[in-house]
Design a protein around this motif. Structure first.
Motif, PDB file in Angstrom:
ATOM      1  N   GLU A 379      39.635  35.233  36.126  1.00 18.38           N
ATOM      2  CA  GLU A 379      40.487  35.099  37.311  1.00 18.38           C
ATOM      3  C   GLU A 379      40.502  36.395  38.130  1.00 18.38           C
ATOM      4  N   ARG A 382      37.228  36.674  39.918  1.00 20.09           N
ATOM      5  CA  ARG A 382      37.182  35.835  41.120  1.00 20.09           C
ATOM      6  C   ARG A 382      37.967  36.491  42.257  1.00 20.09           C
ATOM      7  N   ASN A 383      39.100  37.116  41.916  1.00 22.34           N
ATOM      8  CA  ASN A 383      39.843  37.843  42.955  1.00 22.34           C
ATOM      9  C   ASN A 383      39.000  38.975  43.529  1.00 22.34           C
ATOM     10  N   ILE A 385      35.709  39.254  43.616  1.00 17.63           N
ATOM     11  CA  ILE A 385      34.640  38.712  44.470  1.00 17.63           C
ATOM     12  C   ILE A 385      35.224  38.267  45.811  1.00 17.63           C
ATOM     13  N   ALA A 386      36.335  37.527  45.761  1.00 21.42           N
ATOM     14  CA  ALA A 386      36.902  36.977  46.999  1.00 21.42           C
ATOM     15  C   ALA A 386      37.430  38.099  47.904  1.00 21.42           C
ATOM     16  N   GLU A 387      38.131  39.058  47.318  1.00 20.39           N
ATOM     17  CA  GLU A 387      38.799  40.053  48.155  1.00 20.39           C
ATOM     18  C   GLU A 387      37.889  41.227  48.515  1.00 20.39           C
ATOM     19  N   GLY A 394      44.512  39.491  50.212  1.00 20.47           N
ATOM     20  CA  GLY A 394      45.180  39.395  48.924  1.00 20.47           C
ATOM     21  C   GLY A 394      46.386  38.482  48.996  1.00 20.47           C
TER      22      GLY A 394
END
Lengths: 413, 369
Positions: A379, A382-383, A385-387, A394
Motif C-alpha cells: 500500500e 502504491r502511494n 508510485i502514485a504520489e 496526497g
C-alpha cells in the motif's frame, strides 16, 4: 538496442572474474544461493566477515564509495557487474546489506569528519556489522509516528522505548536509531538520529518468531540507554531529514533478480508430474493460461531490470519504473506459491520434509506475506508510485501542524 | 549494454507524435468513426508521404530501409493517436509476409505499391467463430483460383489486396488476391470499432497467385502473426499510455468531497497498478523489438509475452478509464468508448489473448524440456 557489455565493461567483468576465480568457487547455478539460517548462523557470520575482510584488503569492497573511506570510486555499472559476478559463486550470505547500502551513505551525507573516519573504514572492512532501528510497534508505514524517547542529559542522551523488525540486531556492533527528542514539537520536527553501540547497558534484544516459524528479525528494548552526543547524526530535531536519506538508499533492486520465488520451468515440471481430471495438469487449459501469465510478469520484471541497468551503463539514473519491482514480485511470488501447492492436490498442504514435491512452493507461500510488508508495504509502495512518480496529490492529513503528543496513534480498542 | 531505443529512434518517435497530434486528433478519429468511412484517406496519404509505410521496406522497393526498432516507435505513436488508418494490416502483416516470402515480381509490385501509399493490404485467415486452426480453414486455392469465405477480415473492405490462407491439395498455402478484381464480393460488417473496419470476403474462382511454397501456408502465417504481434504490442501500449494520461488529467481536475478525486487512495492505488502493468508490458515490448530486429531465436516467446501483456494493460486501462470518469465516461460525447472499443478490437487482432497464452506456454514447455 543491445544487451552487450561495452569494451570497458567487458574488460572490467573479466578482471572481476579472474579475481573471484582465484578466491572462490562457482556455485551450481541450479541451486539457490546460501541464506542465513538460525542453526548455522555463527558459522555463516564468521565466513561472511572473512570474505568481506578479504575483499577490503584486495580492493573489491564498497566499490562505489570514495577511496578516502575505503571504497574504490567505481561507477554504478562497475558495482553492478561485481554483484552480478559475485552472485555466481558459492559464498556466505551477506550481512552488510543494510550497512553498506543504507547506513554508510547516510553517514557520508550527514556525518561529521570524525564520525566518517571512525565508522566508515570499519564498515568497509566488515569488522563491525550495523543494524537499523527505525520501525516501532506503533510506527511502521507511519514511521514519523515513532515514540522511542531521547532525553538530553549533559553530553549524553538517554534512550527509552522499543524498536522492532531489526535484522541482525543480535550480531551487530552498531545501530542507527531515530528517536523522539521533543514530543511538544510537530510530528516530523521532534526527531533526532543517533548511532548506538549495541553493546550498551540497557539494550535487550529478543528474536521475533515469524508466522513461518523462522526468526529473521528482532525486537530491541531500550531502558535508560546512554548515547554520547558525539554519536548524534545531524542536528537535534533534524532526524526526519536524515532518516529520509537512509530510506532513499534502501537497496534498489537494480541488478538483483526481483524473482520472487521459484521459476517458471519448475512450475512447468510440476504441472507435468501432476494430474487434473485424469490427465497431466500441463494439458489443462486453466493451468496453461496461469503459467503463461506468470511467465509474462516474470519476463516483464526481468527486462524492467535490464532497462534500469542500461540507464546505469549509459551514465544515467534508472527511471521510475524500477519502483515497481518489489510490488509486482511479492504478489506474484505469493500467487505462484499458492498455485504450486494447488497443482499438488490434497498433498499440496504438506510442507518441509513431508512435502511430496520440492517444498519451495509451501516455503514461498509462507514467506511472501512478509515480503509484501518489508521495506514498504504494497500500500505504501502504491502511494509512492502514485504520489512521487505520477504526481497525484496526497491524502488530507490531520496529523500536521499540532504537537506530536496531541496526535492519536497505535492500536486502540 | 543499452537495452533502449537510440536518440535517432526517439527523435523519429517525437516527430511522429507531433505530426499525429496535429493530423490525427481524437476529433478526427471520431469524424471517421461517425462517418463510417473505414479509414482516413488524407491521413493515409500524409503517412505515405512521410515514408512511414515503407520504414522497414528495403530501399530497392521504395522503402526507407530502416529496421523494426524504427517501425516500433511509429507503431507506438499510431496507438497513442488511435490513428484511423489500416497501418497494421498493410505494414505489420501484408508487407512483412511479402518481404519474407514473396517472389521478385510480388515484391516489386506490392512492396513498391505499399511504400508509395498506392496499395492497402490485409491478411485473411479466419472464417467463423472460434480459434483459427489448420482444420478451421475451408477456403480453397486450386489452379490459381480462390473460393470460399473469410470473416472477419480486418480492413478487408478498404484494402486493395488480401493475403489469404487457403487449402491447396493436402496442405495449406497463402495466396495473394486482388480485391477489386473478378470473383470477389466484399461486405463491411458491423463491429465494435468502425475505425478498424471488419469485412466478409467471398471468393468465387477469384484469380490469385501463391505467396511462398505450397503447403507452407500455416507455418508462414504463424511466423507473420508472431512478427506482427511484436509491433501491434507497441500500438496497444501507446494506446494504453494515452488512455492513462487522459484519465490522469481528468482525475486531477475533477473535484468531489472537496478535493481532487486523484487524491483518493481507492483510485490512485489502481492507477499505480495500471502504471506497473504498463511498465511490465513496455519491458516485454522492448524485448520483442530487440528479438525482431535481431532475428533472435526467442522471438516467439518475446512477441507472445509482449502481445499478452500489452493487450492486458490496454484492456484493463480502458475498462477503468470509463469507471474512473464516472457517468460522463459512459456517454457518446466523451472519448472513453473510443479507447474501450479499440482495446477490445486489438485484443482480438492477430488472435485473442488466450490464444497467445496458449502459444506462449507451448514454447515455454519446449524450452523447459
Amino acid at each position: 538496442m543491445d544487451f552487450n557489455d561495452s569494451p570497458e565493461e567487458a574488460a572490467y567483468r573479466a578482471k572481476v572474474r579472474a579475481w573471484l576465480d582465484a578466491h572462490a568457487t562457482l556455485r551450481d547455478p541450479n541451486k539457490p544461493a546460501a541464506t542465513m539460517t538460525q542453526e548455522a548462523e555463527g558459522d555463516l557470520i564468521e565466513k561472511a566477515k572473512a570474505w568481506q575482510a578479504l575483499k577490503a584488503r584486495e580492493g573489491w569492497a564498497c566499490l562505489r564509495w570514495p577511496k578516502e573511506y575505503g571504497g574504490q570510486d567505481a561507477s554504478p555499472i562497475e558495482a553492478v557487474i561485481f554483484n552480478q559476478e559475485e552472485a555466481r559463486y558459492d559464498l556466505p550470505p551477506s550481512i552488510y546489506g543494510i550497512g553498506h547500502g543504507m547506513l554508510g551513505p547516510t553517514i557520508m551525507a550527514h556525518g561529521t569528519d570524525e564520525q566518517k573516519k571512525r565508522f566508515l573504514p570499519a564498515m568497509v572492512e566488515g569488522s563491525e556489522v550495523w543494524c537499523q532501528l527505525f520501525s516501532e510497534p506503533d510506527a511502521g508505514s507511519d514511521l514519523a509516528g515513532l515514540k522511542t524517547s531521547a532525553t538530553k542529559d549533559g553530553d549524553e542522551w538517554i534512550i527509552n522505548g522499543q524498536k522492532i523488525w531489526t535484522t541482525g540486531a543480535h550480531f551487530s556492533k552498531w545501530g542507527m536509531l531515530v528517536a523522539r527528542s521533543d514530543p511538544n514539537a510537530a510530528k516530523h520536527a521532534g526527531l533526532t538520529y543517533f548511532i548506538v553501540d549495541m553493546e550498551s547497558p540497557g539494550i535487550e534484544i529478543r528474536q521475533i518468531k515469524q508466522m513461518n516459524g523462522q526468526a529473521g528479525f528482532n525486537e530491541v528494548f531500550f531502558t535508560d540507554v546512554r548515547v554520547p552526543d558525539s554519536n548524534r547524526l545531524g542536528a537535534e530535531g533534524d532526524g526526519w531529514r536524515v532518516a529520509i536519506t537512509t530510506l532513499m538508499n534502501e537497496r534498489s533492486s537494480i541488478g538483483g533478480s526481483m524473482s520472487g520465488g521459484a521459476g517458471i520451468s519448475s512450475l512447468i515440471k510440476l504441472a507435468q508430474q501432476t494430474e487434473i481430471g485424469g490427465r497431466p495438469a500441463i494439458e489443462d487449459g486453466g493451468v496453461r493460461r496461469r503459467i503463461a501469465d506468470f511467465a509474462v510478469r516474470r519476463s516483464g520484471l526481468k527486462f524492467t531490470g535490464q532497462r534500469g541497468l542500461s540507464a546505469l551503463s549509459q551514465g544515467q539514473t534508472p527511471g521510475p519504473e524500477a519502483s515497481i519491482g518489489k510490488l509486482v514480485a511479492a504478489i506474484m511470488g505469493l500467487e505462484m506459491g499458492a498455485f504450486g501447492m494447488e497443482l499438488q492436490g490434497a498433498a499440496g498442504i504438506l510442507s518441509g520434509d513431508d512435502s511430496q514435491a520440492d517444498p519451495v512452493w509451501q516455503t514461498t507461500f509462507m514467506g511472501m506475506p512478509g515480503l509484501r510488508l518489508a521495506g514498504g508495504t504494497d500500500e505504501i509502495l502504491r502511494n509512492i508510485i502514485a504520489e512521487r512518480v505520477l504526481g497525484m496529490p496526497g491524502e488530507p492529513r490531520i496529523d500536521k501542524g499540532k504537537p506530536f503528543k496531541d496526535i492519536p496513534s497505535g492500536t486502540t480498542r | 549494454m543499452n537495452f533502449d531505443f537510440s536518440e535517432e529512434q526517439k527523435l523519429l518517435q517525437n516527430t511522429a507524435k507531433d505530426f499525429l497530434a496535429e493530423h490525427s486528433s481524437l476529433a478526427h478519429v471520431r469524424e471517421i468513426f461517425e462517418a463510417d468511412e473505414g479509414y482516413s484517406k488524407p491521413l493515409w496519404k500524409s503517412v505515405a508521404e512521410l515514408g512511414w509505410l515503407g520504414v522497414a521496406i528495403p530501399e530497392e522497393y521504395g522503402g526507407a530501409g530502416y529496421g523494426y526498432l524504427e517501425l516500433a516507435m511509429i507503431a507506438g505513436e499510431i496507438g497513442q493517436a488511435l490513428a484511423p488508418i489500416p497501418f497494421g494490416s498493410t505494414v505489420y502483416l501484408a508487407a512483412e509476409a511479402i518481404a519474407r516470402e514473396g517472389s521478385d515480381d510480388q515484391k516489386n509490385r506490392y512492396l513498391t505499391g505499399i511504400a508509395a501509399g498506392d496499395l492497402i493490404g490485409s491478411l485473411a485467415t479466419t472464417e467463423k467463430i472460434g480459434s483459427l486452426t489448420e482444420k478451421s480453414v475451408s477456403t480453397t486455392f486450386a489452379d490459381g483460383k480462390l473460393s470460399g469465405t473469410k470473416l472477419p477480415v480486418a480492413d478487408g473492405d478498404v484494402a486493395d489486396f488480401a493475403i489469404v490462407l487457403a487449402r491447396e491439395g493436402d496442405g495449406l498455402s497463402l495466396a495473394i488476391v486482388d480485391l477489386t478484381g473478378a470473383g470477389v464480393e466484399r461486405t463491411r460488417l458491423d463491429s465494435l470499432d468502425p475505425t478498424r473496419p471488419q469485412a466478409r470476403l467471398v471468393f468465387q474462382d477469384a484469380p490469385a497467385t501463391r505467396l511462398g511454397a505450397a503447403g507452407q501456408g500455416w507455418t508462414i502465417t504463424q511466423n507473420v502473426l508472431t512478427r506482427a504481434a511484436a509491433l501491434m504490442a507497441f500500438e496497444q501500449l501507446g494506446s494504453a499510455d494515452r488512455a492513462f494520461q487522459i484519465t490522469f488529467d481528468f482525475m486531477m481536475n475533477r473535484f468531489a468531497f472537496g478535493r481532487p478525486i486523484a487524491s483518493f487512495q481507492a483510485l490512485k492505488h489502481r492507477m499505480a497498478d495500471h502504471y506497473a502493468n504498463r511498465e511490465l508490458a513496455r519491458s516485454n515490448c522492448y524485448w520483442a523489438a530487440w528479438a525482431l530486429e535481431n532475428e533472435a531465436e526467442e522471438l516467439p516467446v518475446a512477441a507472445a509475452s509482449a502481445k499478452i501483456s500489452a493487450s492486458d494493460a490496454f484492456d484493463q486501462m480502458a475498462i477503468d478509464m470509463i469507471q474512473m470518469h464516472g457517468g460522463v465516461g459512459y456517454t457518446w460525447e466523451y472519448d472513453c468508448h473510443l479507447f474501450y472499443r479499440r482495446a477490445r478490437v486489438l485484443s482480438h487482432t492477430l488472435g485473442t489473448t488466450d490464444e497467445w497464452r496458449e502459444k506462449l506456454v507451448t514454447h515455454l514447455i519446449e524450452e523447459a524440456a
